[in-house]
Design a protein around this motif. Structure first.
Motif, PDB file in Angstrom:
ATOM      1  N   LYS A  44       0.954  -1.127  -0.156  1.00 35.70           N
ATOM      2  CA  LYS A  44      -0.078   0.085  -0.105  1.00 35.70           C
ATOM      3  C   LYS A  44       0.749   1.141  -0.015  1.00 35.70           C
ATOM      4  CE  LYS A  44      -3.981   2.032   0.137  1.00 35.70           C
ATOM      5  NZ  LYS A  44      -4.696   1.896  -0.712  1.00 35.70           N
ATOM      6  N   ALA A  45       1.953   1.372   0.760  1.00 35.81           N
ATOM      7  CA  ALA A  45       3.022   2.415   0.838  1.00 35.81           C
ATOM      8  C   ALA A  45       3.540   2.681  -0.565  1.00 35.81           C
ATOM      9  CB  ALA A  45       3.934   2.130   1.718  1.00 35.81           C
ATOM     10  N   GLU A  47       2.208   1.710  -3.675  1.00 38.59           N
ATOM     11  CA  GLU A  47       1.000   2.351  -4.434  1.00 38.59           C
ATOM     12  C   GLU A  47       0.881   3.739  -4.202  1.00 38.59           C
ATOM     13  OE1 GLU A  47      -2.204  -0.275  -3.729  1.00 38.59           O
ATOM     14  OE2 GLU A  47      -1.365  -2.070  -4.633  1.00 38.59           O
ATOM     15  N   THR A  48       0.794   3.920  -3.106  1.00 39.45           N
ATOM     16  CA  THR A  48       0.746   5.544  -2.443  1.00 39.45           C
ATOM     17  C   THR A  48       1.751   6.406  -3.218  1.00 39.45           C
ATOM     18  OG1 THR A  48      -0.448   4.853  -0.487  1.00 39.45           O
ATOM     19  CG2 THR A  48       0.325   7.197  -0.612  1.00 39.45           C
ATOM     20  N   ALA A  52       1.751   9.496  -5.899  1.00 39.43           N
ATOM     21  CA  ALA A  52       2.416  10.787  -5.649  1.00 39.43           C
ATOM     22  C   ALA A  52       3.215  11.202  -6.785  1.00 39.43           C
ATOM     23  CB  ALA A  52       2.987  10.712  -4.237  1.00 39.43           C
TER      24      ALA A  52
END
Length: 53
Positions: A44-45, A47-48, A52
């Protein structure tokens, strides 16, 4: 005279071995679950971070 393979609680040595094995399996499953949660967190990190950019 008591059998040296029986604990004071009356649990035979083989039973204690089984309990130790079950505890080890439970600990391993917990470790696997922790790794799975951490892996999801990292994914998830990632993907985030990609979003960005």
């Amino acid at each position: 005279m008591a059998d040296s393979r029986v604990s004071r609680t009356g649990t035979p040595a083989a039973g204690r071995d089984v309990i130790r094995e079950m505890e080890a399996v439970a600990a391993a499953k917990s470790d696997v679950n922790n790794v799975a949660v951490f892996t999801k967190f990292i994914k998830k990190a990632e993907e985030t971070a990609q979003a960005a950019l």
